[in-house]
Design an enzyme around this catalytic site. Sequence first.
Site, PDB file in Angstrom:
ATOM      1  N   ASP A   8      44.070  46.992  49.712  1.00 31.22           N
ATOM      2  CA  ASP A   8      45.109  46.924  50.754  1.00 31.22           C
ATOM      3  C   ASP A   8      45.236  48.253  51.497  1.00 31.22           C
ATOM      4  O   ASP A   8      45.596  48.290  52.666  1.00 31.22           O
ATOM      5  CB  ASP A   8      46.480  46.591  50.136  1.00 31.22           C
ATOM      6  CG  ASP A   8      46.576  45.140  49.683  1.00 31.22           C
ATOM      7  OD1 ASP A   8      45.729  44.325  50.089  1.00 31.22           O
ATOM      8  OD2 ASP A   8      47.508  44.833  48.910  1.00 31.22           O
TER       9      ASP A   8
ATOM     10  N   GLN B  36      29.710  43.990  89.267  1.00 27.59           N
ATOM     11  CA  GLN B  36      30.730  43.273  88.506  1.00 27.59           C
ATOM     12  C   GLN B  36      30.252  42.840  87.112  1.00 27.59           C
ATOM     13  O   GLN B  36      31.026  42.865  86.150  1.00 27.59           O
ATOM     14  CB  GLN B  36      31.196  42.044  89.296  1.00 27.59           C
ATOM     15  CG  GLN B  36      32.545  41.570  88.867  1.00 27.59           C
ATOM     16  CD  GLN B  36      33.032  40.407  89.719  1.00 27.59           C
ATOM     17  OE1 GLN B  36      32.420  39.343  89.738  1.00 27.59           O
ATOM     18  NE2 GLN B  36      34.113  40.608  90.426  1.00 27.59           N
TER      19      GLN B  36
ATOM     20  N   GLY C 204      16.992  48.726  78.114  1.00 27.59           N
ATOM     21  CA  GLY C 204      15.867  49.222  77.298  1.00 27.59           C
ATOM     22  C   GLY C 204      16.197  50.533  76.611  1.00 27.59           C
ATOM     23  O   GLY C 204      15.805  50.771  75.463  1.00 27.59           O
TER      24      GLY C 204
ATOM     25  N   GLU D  82      34.009  45.967  51.707  1.00 27.86           N
ATOM     26  CA  GLU D  82      35.465  45.918  51.436  1.00 27.86           C
ATOM     27  C   GLU D  82      36.043  44.531  51.758  1.00 27.86           C
ATOM     28  O   GLU D  82      37.160  44.402  52.262  1.00 27.86           O
ATOM     29  CB  GLU D  82      36.195  47.055  52.140  1.00 27.86           C
ATOM     30  CG  GLU D  82      35.753  48.382  51.542  1.00 27.86           C
ATOM     31  CD  GLU D  82      36.813  49.450  51.466  1.00 27.86           C
ATOM     32  OE1 GLU D  82      37.999  49.157  51.656  1.00 27.86           O
ATOM     33  OE2 GLU D  82      36.438  50.597  51.193  1.00 27.86           O
TER      34      GLU D  82
ATOM     35  N   THR E 265      34.190  40.616  52.933  1.00 30.94           N
ATOM     36  CA  THR E 265      33.570  40.098  54.163  1.00 30.94           C
ATOM     37  C   THR E 265      34.661  39.613  55.123  1.00 30.94           C
ATOM     38  O   THR E 265      35.813  39.412  54.727  1.00 30.94           O
ATOM     39  CB  THR E 265      32.660  38.893  53.837  1.00 30.94           C
ATOM     40  OG1 THR E 265      33.495  37.859  53.267  1.00 30.94           O
ATOM     41  CG2 THR E 265      31.546  39.255  52.857  1.00 30.94           C
TER      42      THR E 265
HETATM   43  N1  CAA Z   1      48.083  43.036  45.536  1.00 36.32           N
HETATM   44  C1  CAA Z   1      48.564  42.792  44.291  1.00 36.32           C
HETATM   45  N2  CAA Z   1      48.152  41.738  43.542  1.00 36.32           N
HETATM   46  C2  CAA Z   1      47.249  40.910  44.075  1.00 36.32           C
HETATM   47  C3  CAA Z   1      46.701  41.112  45.365  1.00 36.32           C
HETATM   48  C4  CAA Z   1      47.169  42.219  46.111  1.00 36.32           C
HETATM   49  N3  CAA Z   1      46.711  42.472  47.340  1.00 36.32           N
HETATM   50  N4  CAA Z   1      45.811  40.133  45.628  1.00 36.32           N
HETATM   51  C5  CAA Z   1      45.784  39.343  44.545  1.00 36.32           C
HETATM   52  N5  CAA Z   1      46.646  39.816  43.609  1.00 36.32           N
HETATM   53  C6  CAA Z   1      46.951  39.236  42.295  1.00 36.32           C
HETATM   54  C7  CAA Z   1      47.439  37.800  42.459  1.00 36.32           C
HETATM   55  O1  CAA Z   1      48.825  37.766  42.688  1.00 36.32           O
HETATM   56  C8  CAA Z   1      47.061  37.190  41.124  1.00 36.32           C
HETATM   57  O2  CAA Z   1      48.022  37.541  40.162  1.00 36.32           O
HETATM   58  P1  CAA Z   1      48.626  36.462  39.097  1.00 36.32           P
HETATM   59  O3  CAA Z   1      47.447  35.990  38.308  1.00 36.32           O
HETATM   60  O4  CAA Z   1      49.594  37.251  38.290  1.00 36.32           O
HETATM   61  O5  CAA Z   1      49.224  35.381  39.922  1.00 36.32           O
HETATM   62  C9  CAA Z   1      45.755  37.896  40.779  1.00 36.32           C
HETATM   63  O6  CAA Z   1      45.759  39.131  41.518  1.00 36.32           O
HETATM   64  C10 CAA Z   1      44.525  37.114  41.148  1.00 36.32           C
HETATM   65  O7  CAA Z   1      44.586  36.869  42.536  1.00 36.32           O
HETATM   66  P2  CAA Z   1      43.966  35.581  43.236  1.00 36.32           P
HETATM   67  O8  CAA Z   1      44.303  34.377  42.413  1.00 36.32           O
HETATM   68  O9  CAA Z   1      44.368  35.577  44.667  1.00 36.32           O
HETATM   69  O10 CAA Z   1      42.418  35.875  43.057  1.00 36.32           O
HETATM   70  P3  CAA Z   1      41.156  35.116  43.616  1.00 36.32           P
HETATM   71  O11 CAA Z   1      40.170  35.048  42.542  1.00 36.32           O
HETATM   72  O12 CAA Z   1      41.568  33.853  44.316  1.00 36.32           O
HETATM   73  O13 CAA Z   1      40.534  36.159  44.692  1.00 36.32           O
HETATM   74  C11 CAA Z   1      40.248  37.533  46.623  1.00 36.32           C
HETATM   75  C12 CAA Z   1      41.189  36.940  45.568  1.00 36.32           C
HETATM   76  C13 CAA Z   1      41.166  37.912  47.762  1.00 36.32           C
HETATM   77  C14 CAA Z   1      39.217  36.567  47.113  1.00 36.32           C
HETATM   78  C15 CAA Z   1      39.587  38.794  46.016  1.00 36.32           C
HETATM   79  O14 CAA Z   1      38.670  38.437  44.985  1.00 36.32           O
HETATM   80  C16 CAA Z   1      38.865  39.657  47.048  1.00 36.32           C
HETATM   81  O15 CAA Z   1      39.506  40.441  47.756  1.00 36.32           O
HETATM   82  N6  CAA Z   1      37.517  39.553  47.111  1.00 36.32           N
HETATM   83  C17 CAA Z   1      36.719  40.477  47.910  1.00 36.32           C
HETATM   84  C18 CAA Z   1      36.354  41.690  47.084  1.00 36.32           C
HETATM   85  C19 CAA Z   1      36.108  42.894  47.913  1.00 36.32           C
HETATM   86  O16 CAA Z   1      36.792  43.170  48.896  1.00 36.32           O
HETATM   87  N7  CAA Z   1      35.159  43.688  47.494  1.00 36.32           N
HETATM   88  C20 CAA Z   1      34.876  44.934  48.143  1.00 36.32           C
HETATM   89  C21 CAA Z   1      34.217  45.866  47.204  1.00 36.32           C
HETATM   90  S1  CAA Z   1      34.541  47.559  47.580  1.00 36.32           S
HETATM   91  C22 CAA Z   1      33.516  47.999  48.825  1.00 36.32           C
HETATM   92  O17 CAA Z   1      32.914  47.223  49.487  1.00 36.32           O
HETATM   93  C23 CAA Z   1      33.529  49.474  49.072  1.00 36.32           C
HETATM   94  C24 CAA Z   1      32.407  50.066  49.812  1.00 36.32           C
HETATM   95  O18 CAA Z   1      31.244  49.800  49.618  1.00 36.32           O
HETATM   96  C25 CAA Z   1      32.734  51.136  50.758  1.00 36.32           C
END
Ligand code: CAA
Length: 391
Positions: A244, A283, A345, A368, A370
């Site tokens: 976030d 344009q 080009g 981070e 898709t």
């Molecule tokens: N803040 C706090 N808690 C959160 C939350 C948030 N933003 N999002 C989810 N949760 C909590 C939920 O409330 C839930 O809690 P409970 O079990 O207590 O109810 C728990 O976490 C599980 O959440 P979901 O059921 O929503 O989980 P999900 O399996 O359905 O998946 C998702 C959620 C949004 C798809 C998540 O898996 C996601 O964001 N996936 C993408 C991953 C990602 O962004 N990876 C990037 C890697 S880092 C990178 O890329 C860096 C780089 O190279 C520079």
Amino acid sequence: MTVQTHAHASDEEAMILDLVRELVAEKVAPRAAEIDEKQEYPRDIKELFAQSDLLGIPIPTEYGGLGGTFLTYVKVVEEIAKACASSSLIVAVQELGMLPILIGGSEDQKKKYLPKIASGEWIAAYALTEAGSGSDAAGSMRTRAVKRGDAYVLDGTKIFITNGDVADVVCVFAVTDPEKGANGISAFVVEKGTPGFSVGKHEKKMGIRGSPTVELVFENCAVPAANLIGPEGEGFKIAMKVLDKSRPGIAAQALGIAQGALDQATTYARERIAFGKPIGHQQGVGFMIADMKTEVEAARLLLYEAARKCDAGAPDVTLWAAMAKLKCGDVAMSVTTDAVQVLGGYGYSTEYPVERMMRDAKITQIYEGTQQIQRLVISRNVIGKGPAPAR
Ligand code: CAA
């Protein structure tokens, strides 16, 4: 985060941004093409940012950081990305890698790690992704952490880890209780040199080629129990709270790339003559520049609002961070593609930076989370989540 009056905060921000613009013009921009071509991690640029206190902007002053706002932080990433997307990741991933500690860490962990990260003495990384677990970060995670005595033993492989090979500390997410799904994942700080922790394959990439992306391997890797971040089972929530606050950083990188490409296209459109006048006065090209400018400014407003929400600890920060990343990533891709088109080009040639910018833009639609995952997060926040999928 330190509390600052609005005037004080904006004075400080203006000073930081002036410094960054100067550094970018003098030291970063002239290196950008070479960094991309040689595919090397620019240690000189990292040192420059460390000396200029840019690696710990949102880290509170009591832990050695600047105690600045997230808004200042995203503006700094944006400024750097206008010239060099790879260099902007040095700042953005230092933040990503330290956030699990800042958000979920104990006082001891904060005191131990944050000052060294803020000063740039240590580089930080964030290891969530695995070969079978990218978008489905919780459900498909396989890396295990098993408690033995006063250590957790990690086994598994993480992939696509930015800065994984140059990092001194990596925040690693691993399954501690496979029965509990997302609530069975825990977060650990793993230090470089821990026996059983090694660097595997280096990715060869389309863009951000000056930023290393590697595989990290954990084999019977014993990490002190004191390195558990937050309580057992809280790791996935920490990972999400981190995203976030870090997705706006990637949105800022995307916006900077878009602005850099728009600047190039504008200059070219003013100077290049065709059919007896500058192509920008035709344009077909003028309207392209108009659309690019409008999209960039719209993306900027969305991003800065998301950053303000991070600073305010707003309850809807998840929604705004996802919207900013979605919009800025898509704008970066469309604007850089159009910039190549405006330059024709020459745009396709490495003689001008827009082809690099177009290659660099693409990753902002992928990492981070898709763009499809951002839409999932946005729709769940707007409509509600609905029933959990059957596993
Ligand atoms: N803040 C706090 N808690 C959160 C939350 C948030 N933003 N999002 C989810 N949760 C909590 C939920 O409330 C839930 O809690 P409970 O079990 O207590 O109810 C728990 O976490 C599980 O959440 P979901 O059921 O929503 O989980 P999900 O399996 O359905 O998946 C998702 C959620 C949004 C798809 C998540 O898996 C996601 O964001 N996936 C993408 C991953 C990602 O962004 N990876 C990037 C890697 S880092 C990178 O890329 C860096 C780089 O190279 C520079």
